[in-house]
Design an enzyme around this catalytic site. Structure first.
Site, PDB file in Angstrom:
ATOM      1  N   SER A   1      -2.289   8.388  -2.147  1.00  0.00           N
ATOM      2  CA  SER A   1      -2.014   9.490  -3.060  1.00  0.00           C
ATOM      3  C   SER A   1      -3.020  10.620  -2.828  1.00  0.00           C
ATOM      4  O   SER A   1      -3.117  11.127  -1.700  1.00  0.00           O
ATOM      5  CB  SER A   1      -2.022   8.981  -4.510  1.00  0.00           C
ATOM      6  OG  SER A   1      -1.400   9.895  -5.373  1.00  0.00           O
TER       7      SER A   1
ATOM      8  N   HIS B   1       5.450   4.650  -6.720  1.00  0.00           N
ATOM      9  CA  HIS B   1       4.262   5.305  -6.194  1.00  0.00           C
ATOM     10  C   HIS B   1       3.165   4.303  -5.861  1.00  0.00           C
ATOM     11  O   HIS B   1       2.423   4.477  -4.895  1.00  0.00           O
ATOM     12  CB  HIS B   1       3.747   6.334  -7.215  1.00  0.00           C
ATOM     13  CG  HIS B   1       2.684   7.231  -6.672  1.00  0.00           C
ATOM     14  ND1 HIS B   1       2.923   8.124  -5.647  1.00  0.00           N
ATOM     15  CD2 HIS B   1       1.369   7.356  -6.986  1.00  0.00           C
ATOM     16  CE1 HIS B   1       1.801   8.779  -5.368  1.00  0.00           C
ATOM     17  NE2 HIS B   1       0.847   8.332  -6.158  1.00  0.00           N
TER      18      HIS B   1
END
Length: 261
Positions: free
Chosen positions: A96, A229
């Site tokens: 991320s 995610h």
């Protein structure tokens, strides 16, 4: 100066020193994340790879330090630290926000003595793309909603007011860094890049992960895993296997180049 395996500094955590390993893996965490997030990676790869996990300021044992709300400035600091720590060829692995930091660190290391084998970017759209976010400006509640949406932190933890007060400064800092980040137009690295994503990631469409190919002067590969995610929390063995495969591939290629030279 090269540090002995038992030494430590605020920026780098070496949970399982592997002094005999041929390569090092440098792990950079997500927004609000910390070095222990990569402890499972360390356990899985040690002693074949010496794993270094970056601890950003403003969290856990560094919570009294001021955070760095800028990815380029954060990358400057990490790159300086790695000049001291990287005593073998390294692979950079960021998840991320950490993927953006890893990319910028790689750019800063290209003209140094640190040998970078490759870059593994997880859960992040390419620098030339704009990652999907729910809002352009974040209040504390907006940030917490976004974290819940991506399932990055256990919902029960986010229901604890004391815990929320403790983690919010780091989250505010990191979201400011992410929202303000823009890479230089046409920025590339001379190392191979591998992108990892979850097929249901609400923030990173597959096409935006594939666009990392535009940011390397070497080869590119994309691996899509089931999940959102934080897909890597649900299937650590598969993710670690992929990381191990590419480290081995790059280090073997590096060894071949040395023999030819």
């Amino acid at each position: 100066m090269t540090l002995a395996p038992s030494e430590t500094k605020p920026w780098i955590r070496r949970f399982r020193p592997a002094s005999e390993a041929r390569t090092q893996l440098v792990c950079l965490p997500h927004a609000g994340g910390s070095a222990p997030f990569f402890l499972p990676v360390t356990k899985a790869l040690s002693p074949e790879t010496d794993v270094l996990a970056v601890q950003y300021p403003g969290r856990q044992d560094r919570r009294d330090e001021k955070g760095i709300p800028s990815i380029p400035k954060l990358a400057d600091a990490v790159a300086r630290e790695l000049l001291e720590w990287a005593d073998r060829p390294i692979t950079l692995f960021g998840h991320s926000m950490g993927a953006s930091v890893a990319f910028e660190v790689a750019r800063r290391l290209r003209d140094t003595d640190v040998e970078v084998l490759g870059l593994i970017v997880s859960g992040r759209c390419a620098p030339r793309c704009r990652c999907i976010t729910t809002r352009q400006l974040f209040t504390d509640e907006n940030i917490l909603d976004d974290v819940r949406r991506m399932s990055g932190t256990d919902s029960e933890v986010l229901g604890d007011d004391d815990v929320v007060r403790m983690i919010m400064p780091a989250l505010r800092n990191d979201y400011a860094a992410v929202m303000s980040y823009r890479s230089e137009p046409g920025a590339t690295v001379p190392y191979p890049v591998v992108a990892l994503i979850g097929d249901c990631d609400p923030q990173v469409p597959v096409m935006d992960a594939r666009a990392w190919a535009d940011h390397t002067e070497a080869d590119f590969q994309l691996h899509v895993f089931p999940g959102g995610h934080f897909y890597l929390n649900d299937q650590p063995a598969a993710v670690v296997g992929t990381v191990r495969h590419h480290i081995a591939r790059w280090s073997t290629a590096d060894a071949l180049r040395d023999r030819v030279a």
